[in-house]
Design a protein around this motif. Structure first.
Motif, PDB file in Angstrom:
ATOM      1  N   SER A 167      41.436  37.644  29.962  1.00 43.44           N
ATOM      2  CA  SER A 167      40.523  37.361  31.082  1.00 43.44           C
ATOM      3  C   SER A 167      40.421  38.511  32.072  1.00 43.44           C
ATOM      4  N   VAL A 168      41.204  39.572  31.873  1.00 44.30           N
ATOM      5  CA  VAL A 168      41.274  40.675  32.840  1.00 44.30           C
ATOM      6  C   VAL A 168      40.598  41.912  32.263  1.00 44.30           C
ATOM      7  N   GLY A 171      37.530  31.851  41.663  1.00 43.97           N
ATOM      8  CA  GLY A 171      37.049  32.171  40.323  1.00 43.97           C
ATOM      9  C   GLY A 171      37.274  33.619  39.946  1.00 43.97           C
ATOM     10  N   LYS A 172      37.705  34.438  40.916  1.00 54.22           N
ATOM     11  CA  LYS A 172      37.901  35.865  40.619  1.00 54.22           C
ATOM     12  C   LYS A 172      39.053  36.400  41.457  1.00 54.22           C
ATOM     13  N   ALA A 199      42.383  32.575  37.777  1.00 52.94           N
ATOM     14  CA  ALA A 199      42.248  34.032  37.824  1.00 52.94           C
ATOM     15  C   ALA A 199      43.441  34.692  38.512  1.00 52.94           C
ATOM     16  N   THR A 250      41.077  40.413  42.133  1.00 62.75           N
ATOM     17  CA  THR A 250      41.039  41.843  41.837  1.00 62.75           C
ATOM     18  C   THR A 250      42.311  42.511  42.299  1.00 62.75           C
ATOM     19  N   ALA A 279      42.516  38.192  46.496  1.00 61.27           N
ATOM     20  CA  ALA A 279      42.025  36.957  45.860  1.00 61.27           C
ATOM     21  C   ALA A 279      41.965  35.844  46.893  1.00 61.27           C
ATOM     22  N   THR A 286      40.038  43.230  37.235  1.00 65.69           N
ATOM     23  CA  THR A 286      39.348  42.010  37.674  1.00 65.69           C
ATOM     24  C   THR A 286      39.624  40.890  36.693  1.00 65.69           C
ATOM     25  N   ALA A 287      40.143  39.781  37.233  1.00 66.74           N
ATOM     26  CA  ALA A 287      40.351  38.577  36.421  1.00 66.74           C
ATOM     27  C   ALA A 287      39.276  37.563  36.771  1.00 66.74           C
ATOM     28  N   ASN A 288      38.593  37.057  35.774  1.00 65.22           N
ATOM     29  CA  ASN A 288      37.594  36.009  35.977  1.00 65.22           C
ATOM     30  C   ASN A 288      38.110  34.707  35.371  1.00 65.22           C
TER      31      ASN A 288
END
Length: 435
Positions: free
Chosen positions: A333-334, A304-305, A222, A307, A295, A206-208
């Protein structure tokens, strides 16, 4: 004890049994196993074999039976196979995937080699023993299992946790993952017998980042961060780790080819081993492959996120290396979390059961050469190791030299040679009497 050969009846009916099994659509997760499990119970009951059907959830059915052996003081042998299959898109197939059609000396259909062929061999062999009064060398516990294709949550793992009594006295097991032939040349074959498996490390990444308009600069995107992390993972080549079963197989192949094998220069050694090199590449290293990405919801919106999923596999003894490598490749970020995390396993390639498997193969195929083997994936054996059971992969399947067996797993036009099914009954009959 002189072994009683497999009957002509058993070798004939194994084809019909496998065809009937294929006609049950047990696609996981869209279908369940209950109808097929009921059918297995009936086929055992017809010859006087009692069994127990266990549902872990509605429709998620497994069947367990026990055949008394000649020496009840010995630890029992578990012989297990799964009833579920992966889905199939009929539009891609030459024949309907759940038809059980016979064509050109093959039985076609989803599950033909993964693994309703082996389930049919188990049934045909058990029915032969019951009809003839033949006793296995020791107790044999048969397990026809649900949910293997999705990790065994409703099958082997559930039974190990909730019904370990069904496996009382079992010390060793055989299931899928080995015992098939692999052509060395026009006359000789390896029979890899699984005594190891890579572990499973399926993960969600998950990248935020910072949501924003798609037209605006954004250094906290993200999607970009996750894509870069996945690219790093997908292009990573893990180092060669030569575990013992892999070393032993490669050394035996080199001996049969009459070429040297140098463990300090595995790549050069593989270049001398012809088709064995391609076959064994997958178990020389850990691996991690991106498989899914999700995404966003609108072209002009930076989400914003984001996966993604990654299929990670690790060799016995090298789990931490996989984890450390993945963590090094991820951008800050991940983050990651496990989707399915299961053990690697390995047992020594020795003992009476190993001798019996090797002897059964050689008796039916004098040009066959049994060798140890590491399964690149995973099977229900992972669950049974938690009961202290020593697990192997062995099905006894002789294949035509021009059939690409590996590509049929979860592939289109899955099929099994009819003679391969009959060979399996002969091998399994010998094995049960000498195990």
């Amino acid at each position: 004890m002189t072994p009683t050969p497999a009957s002509e009846q058993a070798q004939t009916e194994v084809v019909d049994l496998c065809a009937e099994l294929i006609r049950f659509d047990t696609s996981n997760p869209t279908s369940d196993e209950r109808a097929a499990a009921d059918w297995v119970v009936d086929r055992l009951s017809e010859v006087g074999l009692a069994s127990e059907l266990v549902e872990s959830a509605p429709g998620r059915a497994s069947v367990i039976a026990r055949i008394a052996g000649a020496d009840p003081a010995r630890g029992a042998l578990l012989v297990h196979g799964h009833l579920d299959v992966v889905p199939a898109d009929a539009s891609e197939w030459q024949v309907p995937p759940f038809s059980g059609e016979i064509r050109d000396g093959y039985l076609w259909g989803r599950g033909a080699i993964d693994m309703k062929d082996t389930v049919a061999v188990m049934l045909a062999t058990a029915r032969h023993f019951a009809r003839t009064g033949t006793r296995p060398a020791r107790d044999v516990v048969l397990a026809f299992l649900a949910d293997e294709e999705a990790g065994g949550k409703f099958g082997a793992h559930w039974l190990v946790e909730h019904r370990p009594d069904l496996f009382s006295g079992v010390t060793e097991a055989i299931g899928e993952g080995g015992g098939f032939s692999f052509a060395l040349d026009d006359t000789r074959r390896l029979y890899p017998i699984e005594n190891a498996q890579r572990g499973m490390a399926w993960m969600e990444l998950t990248a935020n980042g910072r949501a924003g308009h798609g037209s605006s600069p954004n250094d906290e995107n993200a999607v970009t961060d996750l894509a870069e992390s996945l690219t790093r993972i997908g292009r990573e080549t893990f180092p060669i780790r030569l575990i013992e079963p892999v070393r032993a197989l490669l050394e035996e192949a080199a001996r049969l080819y009459g070429v040297p094998f140098d463990e300090n220069d595995v790549e050069a050694s593989l270049a001398r081993l012809g088709p064995v090199a391609d076959f064994m590449q997958v178990v020389l290293r850990n691996s991690a492959n991106p498989t899914m990405f999700t995404a966003g919801y609108q072209t002009n919106v930076i989400p914003g996120k984001a996966t993604a999923r990654v299929d990670g596999r690790f060799l016995p003894g090298h789990e931490q290396e996989l984890i450390d490598t993945i963590d090094k490749l991820l951008l800050p970020s991940v983050s990651r979390e496990w989707v399915n995390h299961d053990i690697a396993m390995e047992t020594a390639f020795d003992g009476p059961l190993v001798d019996a498997m090797c002897d059964a193969v050689r008796a039916e195929d004098p040009d066959g050469h049994p060798v140890p083997y590491c399964n690149p994936g995973g099977t229900d054996a992972k669950a049974f190791t938690h009961l202290g059971i020593r697990c192997f992969g062995f099905k006894g399947l002789k294949l035509p030299h021009d059939l690409d067996y590996g590509r049929l797993f979860h592939g289109v036009d899955e099929r099994v040679p009819l003679e391969g099914l009959r060979f399996g009954v002969r091998v399994m009959t010998r094995l049960w009497q000498s195990c």
